[in-house]
Design an enzyme around this catalytic site. Structure first.
Site, PDB file in Angstrom:
ATOM      1  N   CYS A  56       1.008  -1.059  -0.038  1.00 32.59           N
ATOM      2  CA  CYS A  56      -0.102   0.051  -0.083  1.00 32.59           C
ATOM      3  C   CYS A  56       0.763   1.205   0.119  1.00 32.59           C
ATOM      4  O   CYS A  56       0.404   2.239  -0.650  1.00 32.59           O
ATOM      5  CB  CYS A  56      -1.070   0.020   1.185  1.00 32.59           C
ATOM      6  SG  CYS A  56      -2.163  -1.513   1.251  1.00 32.59           S
ATOM      7  N   ARG A  58       4.460   1.430  -0.747  1.00 29.54           N
ATOM      8  CA  ARG A  58       5.548   1.459  -1.766  1.00 29.54           C
ATOM      9  C   ARG A  58       5.527   0.525  -2.925  1.00 29.54           C
ATOM     10  O   ARG A  58       4.781  -0.541  -2.684  1.00 29.54           O
ATOM     11  CB  ARG A  58       6.841   1.312  -0.875  1.00 29.54           C
ATOM     12  CG  ARG A  58       6.962  -0.051  -0.414  1.00 29.54           C
ATOM     13  CD  ARG A  58       8.240  -0.382   0.832  1.00 29.54           C
ATOM     14  NE  ARG A  58       8.086   0.512   2.040  1.00 29.54           N
ATOM     15  CZ  ARG A  58       8.562   1.367   2.067  1.00 29.54           C
ATOM     16  NH1 ARG A  58       9.668   1.999   1.320  1.00 29.54           N
ATOM     17  NH2 ARG A  58       8.470   2.218   3.376  1.00 29.54           N
TER      18      ARG A  58
END
EC number: 1.2.1.70
Length: 429
Positions: A56, A58
């Protein structure tokens, strides 16, 4: 081989861009294959090692390659793969070579680069990335060693510092936000969309507030039912979501869908059916599950992972001493890894020296055997063999000494003195 990490994360890019660069799990193996093909079609002598970490917060590409233009090639590949203009993507991308890539991997796994400082979920996500890369045949000696050291460092940091103590998780932050909207969560009906690890964490925190009702909607009915039952809740089919949304005061969504599953129209109908009683919505998915336009509706309070990050960061300041301890550990381990990497760089040279010396040995042994076969004196043959080997083995070093400039010659003499355990001429008396 050179190590390189390129990526974007919650520090460098908003969720609107991160969701466009995310890799769904089923796309990672094919993506790794195309990445390797790009480099083999260039100047790389060997296929690069590569792994993709997509969460979420990276999207990162770890690679080891002998292509000196790898940075530009990798960024262009990421741009083309996701059909994003390079001018739009590049300002948000970081490119970390060698020791910077190693340090970054260690910090990520230790939770120092996470939105939730010290969180442990990232280690499992990195292990999944390594497993996928291994199955795709994209991992080799360098990245294998990097990730094994990475997991060891993460364990050391977590067991010797208080980096994870008193952390405010994304799930806890969601509850705190809900409490700002509603006086009591215990009076509200809560819907969870999805049944993964993040939803399970959120369900744990919301269940502790004893809401009026807890419901799970999931694409896989059996998994949704199992999660709901563990919190004394109930499950509904995901297909019923558009017609049942108005029943819930709090909606938390985190699925692996590549497209939004909650649209503006469905929420507008839900708000109307609720006669404008507020709905609190949390979208923890990347790519997002809820169309961003929903947040513009009156009576709808929509929060994304980036919004929750502000609450999470409030709890990070108290753990700065642990951060300093962790950074010290990481810096030491980075130096250790770079020593290993430097040692690996001379392996091809040593292998070449060994191969060359062995070829000389075989050639001289063949000559000696022929001399013995025609009846030459064995002692003379051995003498000739040893003389020939001596002359040929020292030819390279003596040739280098003779050709060296005066300023380099002293350094060569010192180095060779160490090799052959001879004293430097200036030290003799």
């Amino acid at each position: 081989m050179q190590l390189l990490t390129i990526g974007i994360n919650h520090h460098t890019a908003p969720v609107a861009l991160r969701e466009r660069v995310a890799f769904p799990l089923e796309q990672i193996k094919p993506a790794l294959s195309t990445f390797k093909d790009i480099f083999l079609g260039r100047t790389a002598r060997t296929a690069p090692e590569a792994a993709i970490l997509s969460t979420c917060n990276r999207t990162e590409l770890y690679c080891a390659t002998d292509d000196h233009a790898a940075r530009e090639a990798a960024i262009h590949w990421l741009s083309e793969y996701h059909n994003i203009a390079i001018d739009e993507l590049a300002p948000h991308v970081y490119a970390l070579p060698q020791s910077e890539a190693v340090r970054h991997a260690f910090r990520v796994a230790s939770g120092l680069d996470s939105m939730v400082l010290g969180e442990t979920q990232i280690v499992g996500q990195m292990k999944d990335a390594v497993r996928t890369a291994t199955e795709a045949g994209a991992l080799g000696t360098y990245l294998n060693q990097l990730f094994q050291r990475t997991f060891a460092v993460a364990k050391e940091v977590r067991t010797t510092t208080e980096i994870g103590a008193q952390s405010v998780s994304m799930a806890a932050a969601a509850v705190r936000l809900a409490q700002r909207i509603f006086d009591k969560v215990s009076n509200q009906r809560v819907l969870f969309i999805g049944a993964g690890e993040m939803i399970e964490l959120c369900a744990t925190h919301f269940a502790a507030q004893q809401p009026r009702e807890l419901v799970v909607a999931n694409r896989t009915a059996e998994r949704g039912q199992r999660l709901a039952e563990s919190y004394n809740g109930r499950a509904i089919p995901l297909s019923e979501l558009p017609t049942r949304m108005h029943e819930f005061d709090i909606i938390v969504s985190c699925t692996a869908s590549t497209l939004p599953i909650i649209g503006l129209g469905a929420v507008e109908r839900a708000v109307k059916a609720r006669r404008h009683r507020p709905i609190f919505m949390v979208d923890l998915a990347v790519p997002r599950d809820i169309e961003p336009e929903v947040g513009k509706l009156e009576d709808v309070f929509l929060y994304t992972v980036d919004d929750l990050g502000a609450i999470v960061r409030e709890g990070n300041a108290s753990r700065q001493a642990a951060v300093a301890q962790a950074e010290t550990i990481i810096e030491t381990r980075v130096q250790n890894f770079m020593q290993w990497l430097d040692a690996r760089s001379i392996v091809p040279v040593i292998r070449h020296m060994h191969t060359q010396a062995d070829a000389l040995r075989r050639a001289e042994v063949d000559k000696a055997q022929k001399m013995l076969a025609r009846g030459d004196d064995p002692a003379a043959v051995l003498e000739a063999l040893s003389q020939a080997l001596t002359n040929k083995l020292i030819h390279g070093p003596t040739h280098a000494l003779n050709r060296a400039s005066s300023e380099n010659r002293d350094q060569l003499i010192e180095l060779m003195g160490g090799f052959y355990k001879h004293a430097h001429p200036s030290s003799e008396r």
